[in-house]
Design a protein around this motif. Structure first.
Motif, PDB file in Angstrom:
ATOM      1  N   PHE A  13      29.717  32.839  36.562  1.00 23.81           N
ATOM      2  CA  PHE A  13      29.808  34.012  35.695  1.00 23.81           C
ATOM      3  C   PHE A  13      29.998  35.246  36.559  1.00 23.81           C
ATOM      4  N   MET A  21      27.518  34.949  39.610  1.00 24.60           N
ATOM      5  CA  MET A  21      26.420  33.994  39.787  1.00 24.60           C
ATOM      6  C   MET A  21      26.868  32.595  39.388  1.00 24.60           C
ATOM      7  N   GLY A  46      20.779  26.651  32.528  1.00 25.97           N
ATOM      8  CA  GLY A  46      22.187  26.414  32.235  1.00 25.97           C
ATOM      9  C   GLY A  46      22.440  25.409  31.128  1.00 25.97           C
ATOM     10  N   THR A  48      22.442  25.920  27.790  1.00 27.28           N
ATOM     11  CA  THR A  48      23.379  26.487  26.826  1.00 27.28           C
ATOM     12  C   THR A  48      24.791  26.536  27.417  1.00 27.28           C
ATOM     13  N   THR A  49      24.863  26.928  28.670  1.00 24.59           N
ATOM     14  CA  THR A  49      26.169  27.020  29.322  1.00 24.59           C
ATOM     15  C   THR A  49      26.872  25.667  29.323  1.00 24.59           C
ATOM     16  N   GLN A  82      21.998  28.566  19.253  1.00 21.36           N
ATOM     17  CA  GLN A  82      20.600  28.907  19.503  1.00 21.36           C
ATOM     18  C   GLN A  82      20.104  29.918  18.454  1.00 21.36           C
ATOM     19  N   GLU A 159      18.855  23.980  20.927  1.00 17.38           N
ATOM     20  CA  GLU A 159      17.496  24.280  20.462  1.00 17.38           C
ATOM     21  C   GLU A 159      17.454  24.554  18.964  1.00 17.38           C
TER      22      GLU A 159
HETATM   23  N1  LIG Z   1      28.046  35.180  29.639  1.00 17.89           N
HETATM   24  C1  LIG Z   1      27.250  35.185  30.739  1.00 17.89           C
HETATM   25  N2  LIG Z   1      27.464  36.093  31.712  1.00 17.89           N
HETATM   26  C2  LIG Z   1      26.692  36.102  32.823  1.00 17.89           C
HETATM   27  N3  LIG Z   1      25.690  35.262  33.053  1.00 17.89           N
HETATM   28  C3  LIG Z   1      25.426  34.338  32.116  1.00 17.89           C
HETATM   29  C4  LIG Z   1      26.182  34.258  30.897  1.00 17.89           C
HETATM   30  N4  LIG Z   1      25.690  33.244  30.157  1.00 17.89           N
HETATM   31  C5  LIG Z   1      24.667  32.727  30.858  1.00 17.89           C
HETATM   32  N5  LIG Z   1      24.509  33.374  32.036  1.00 17.89           N
HETATM   33  C6  LIG Z   1      23.515  33.044  33.062  1.00 17.89           C
HETATM   34  O1  LIG Z   1      23.582  31.676  33.306  1.00 17.89           O
HETATM   35  C7  LIG Z   1      22.274  31.136  33.445  1.00 17.89           C
HETATM   36  C8  LIG Z   1      22.085  29.990  32.496  1.00 17.89           C
HETATM   37  O2  LIG Z   1      22.069  30.496  31.187  1.00 17.89           O
HETATM   38  P1  LIG Z   1      21.886  29.572  29.920  1.00 17.89           P
HETATM   39  O3  LIG Z   1      21.994  30.434  28.713  1.00 17.89           O
HETATM   40  O4  LIG Z   1      22.826  28.434  30.010  1.00 17.89           O
HETATM   41  O5  LIG Z   1      20.374  29.065  30.105  1.00 17.89           O
HETATM   42  P2  LIG Z   1      19.531  28.094  29.188  1.00 17.89           P
HETATM   43  O6  LIG Z   1      19.189  26.910  30.010  1.00 17.89           O
HETATM   44  O7  LIG Z   1      20.214  27.838  27.910  1.00 17.89           O
HETATM   45  O8  LIG Z   1      18.217  28.926  28.952  1.00 17.89           O
HETATM   46  P3  LIG Z   1      17.282  28.993  27.647  1.00 17.89           P
HETATM   47  O9  LIG Z   1      16.495  27.732  27.618  1.00 17.89           O
HETATM   48  O10 LIG Z   1      16.400  30.170  27.892  1.00 17.89           O
HETATM   49  O11 LIG Z   1      18.162  29.164  26.456  1.00 17.89           O
HETATM   50  C9  LIG Z   1      21.303  32.276  33.234  1.00 17.89           C
HETATM   51  O12 LIG Z   1      20.819  32.694  34.491  1.00 17.89           O
HETATM   52  C10 LIG Z   1      22.113  33.347  32.596  1.00 17.89           C
HETATM   53  O13 LIG Z   1      21.696  34.611  33.060  1.00 17.89           O
END
Ligand SMILES: Nc1ncnc2c1ncn2[C@@H]1O[C@H](COP(=O)(O)OP(=O)(O)OP(=O)(O)O)[C@@H](O)[C@H]1O
Ligand SMILES: [Mg+2]
Lengths: 261, 290
Positions: A13, A21, A46, A48-49, A82, A159
């Motif tokens: 990202f 990052m 990550g 959600t990503t 989510q 979730e």
């Molecule tokens: N569009 C974006 N731009 C920049 N950074 C992002 C973006 N989406 C996610 N991130 C970063 O990527 C990382 C993973 O995010 P993600 O949303 O996938 O986490 P997650 O495992 O789903 O967390 P949670 O359980 O809290 O939902 C985080 O550090 C977040 O800051």
């Protein structure tokens, strides 16, 4: 036959001020047709990503994802976000009907199906209400009904039960398992909850942080249909304890690396 | 004792009692009264008229400067029942405002949607759009009259020029605020461009367009009337100029009253349209908090 194939996926990202990052690093995963896979891991790892990449809402920086919808060709996925993401200008029923409208299902059949879906998520009397008249948990259940409405072969859920109380959550988990046993959709399900993961999964994919990567993959061989009583069994508790230990380890290394950084 | 004691107030209200809405307080009743302005407005107007009358009597002003309220009313009553006033003046202005608005909606909403959707298009056309707005628009009126004549068409253009900007700004802002999650939803459902627009962008933008309409309807009215003032042969603006030239001050006040009622009616139609078109929107919901 694998329904979803994730090959060497990394995701970068671009952050503010040119600082980018690494959210996911070299993730590979094969998900079989009709398999129930749970992505588990601490917040920000990550999940959600990865789910968004699988759902083709985000493109991987490196690597590729292929989705095989089988003989359904171009049929849309079911995606539970989510946050509920309902359309405020549509009533509950109209929100659930959205995928059906877009698939060109005739009105009669649509109302029938919508009623069925709302019953399934335990909200039969809310048809005419607007989203702002519902509670957070109710909204999320409507969005689940919407995701199931067009009977998609692939179901991606982020979730989905996070906003529900423990009892409703147990009930929804049991419902989801029932639906899945009935017609074996391919499901990728994201959660924080270890017991939810063990209850639902064929396989649990544990993600670690900094950067997001696959930490471990655990097969869950508990017989189905699983019941709430089974969550008290030794096998279930043993597995859950092991997974909790792993999450703890993942978070520990995370903290240590944060300190050393 | 480990059992948690349930504490109950002396008399627990039954469910029925709870479901019954509580008797509204004095201030709630005042706030929720839909007809409130139907009481207060006449009252305030009456006060104003009394003050006016007293002022005229005490200072003994000339009728050519400020006629007493009853003279204005007599004039107004005669005007509003005069078919000639309706046919030549009110109708002309109404026609100009409506045509101007229609043009402004097509241009403003159309361009607004495009600008909102495409940042590139925005950057290319915005300087020119802003250009049409920073030029004092009234200064362009003689030009339009030169080009299009003294008839209604020059006023239609002026009304549209004034009305289109708020529509454009609101529409483009609305389209741009469609949440990313809404687009994600449409993507997972394999929506085409058109479906995306029709099922997500447009309904989401509707409240913004209607907010723009509230401004646009006022601007269009101003545009048409100013156009008539500066060069017209018909319409309420022209009518006012005629009355001024003839020193019919009581009738001039009457004409101003007609203009006010005219603008008020159009504005009410737009706010009414809100309830019809976006019944789901917060702005139309009964207020929950003060
Ligand atoms: N569009 C974006 N731009 C920049 N950074 C992002 C973006 N989406 C996610 N991130 C970063 O990527 C990382 C993973 O995010 P993600 O949303 O996938 O986490 P997650 O495992 O789903 O967390 P949670 O359980 O809290 O939902 C985080 O550090 C977040 O800051
Ligand atoms: Mg997440």
């Amino acid at each position: 036959m694998s329904a979803i194939k994730v090959e060497g996926v990394s995701k970068v990202f671009a952050g503010a001020g040119g600082q980018s990052m690494l959210a996911l690093s070299d993730v590979s995963l094969d998900i079989a047709d009709g398999e129930f896979v749970v992505l588990l891991g601490p917040s920000g790892c990550g999940k959600t990503t990865l789910l968004r990449i699988i759902g083709q809402l985000e493109s991987p920086t490196v690597g590729r994802v292929s989705l095989d919808h089988g003989n359904n060709g171009d049929r849309p996925l079911g995606f539970v976000f989510q946050e509920a993401t309902l359309m405020p200008w549509r009533s509950t029923a109209a929100n659930v009907a959205l995928p059906l409208e877009m698939a060109g299902v005739p009105r009669r059949e649509r109302t029938e199906r919508v009623r069925e879906m709302l019953e399934l998520v335990g909200l039969p009397e809310t048809e005419g209400k607007y989203p702002h008249q519902l509670s957070g948990g109710m909204r999320q259940r409507v969005s689940i009904a919407r995701a199931l409405a067009h009977d998609p072969q692939v179901l991606l859920m982020d979730e989905p039960f996070g906003a529900l109380d423990a009892q409703t959550r147990d009930m929804m988990n049991a419902e989801l398992q029932r639906i899945w046993l009935e017609n074996r959709k391919t499901v990728v399900f994201v959660t924080h909850s270890v017991s939810e993961a063990v209850f639902l999964a064929d396989r649990i994919v544990m993600l670690g942080t900094k950067p997001g990567h696959i930490h471990s993959i655990t097969e869950v061989t508990l017989p189905r249909p699983r019941t709430v009583d089974m969550t008290e069994s030794a096998e279930f508790r043993h597995l859950a304890a092991e997974l909790r230990r792993q999450i703890g380890a993942v978070q520990d290394t995370d903290n240590r690396s944060a300190v050393s950084a | 004792m480990t059992a948690t004691k349930e504490r109950r107030p002396a008399s627990t209200p039954s469910t029925d009692e709870l479901l019954r809405p509580p008797p509204p307080t004095w201030s709630q009743r005042l706030r929720n009264n839909r007809w409130l302005s139907f009481y207060t407005s006449p009252l305030l107007i009456a006060l104003f008229l009394v003050a006016w009358k007293i002022y005229v009597e005490v200072t003994d002003l000339s009728r050519f400067v400020l006629p007493p309220p009853e003279a204005v009313f007599k004039a107004f009553a005669a005007q509003i029942t005069d078919p000639f006033v309706w046919q030549t003046h009110i109708w002309t202005t109404f026609y100009e405002v409506m045509m101007g608005l229609a043009l402004a909606i097509v241009l403003g909403v159309g361009l607004g949607l495009m600008i909102g959707k495409s940042p590139l298009f925005d950057r290319i056309v915005r300087p020119f759009i802003v250009g049409t707005q920073v030029v004092p628009k009234v200064a362009l009126v003689p030009l339009f009259i030169l080009w299009l004549g003294f008839g209604p068409s020059s006023k239609v253009v002026i009304a549209a020029l004034l009305a289109f900007f708020p529509l454009l700004i609101n529409t483009s802002f609305g389209v741009r605020s469609v949440p990313g999650s809404m687009h994600d939803l449409m993507t997972t459902l394999k929506a085409s461009r058109w479906e995306r627009f029709w099922r997500a962008d447009l309904p989401y933008t509707m409240p913004f367009i209607l907010a723009g309409m509230e401004l646009a309807v006022v601007q269009a009215t101003i545009g048409a009337i100013v156009g008539e003032y500066l060069g017209g042969d018909q319409g309420l603006g022209r009518y006012a100029v005629n009355l001024q030239n003839n020193l019919q001050v009581d009738k001039l006040f009457g004409a101003i009253l007609i203009m006010a009622l005219f603008g008020f009616t159009l504005y009410s139609i737009v706010t009414g349209a809100r309830r019809l078109l976006i019944p789901w929107h917060e702005s139309v919901q009964p207020r929950r908090r003060p």
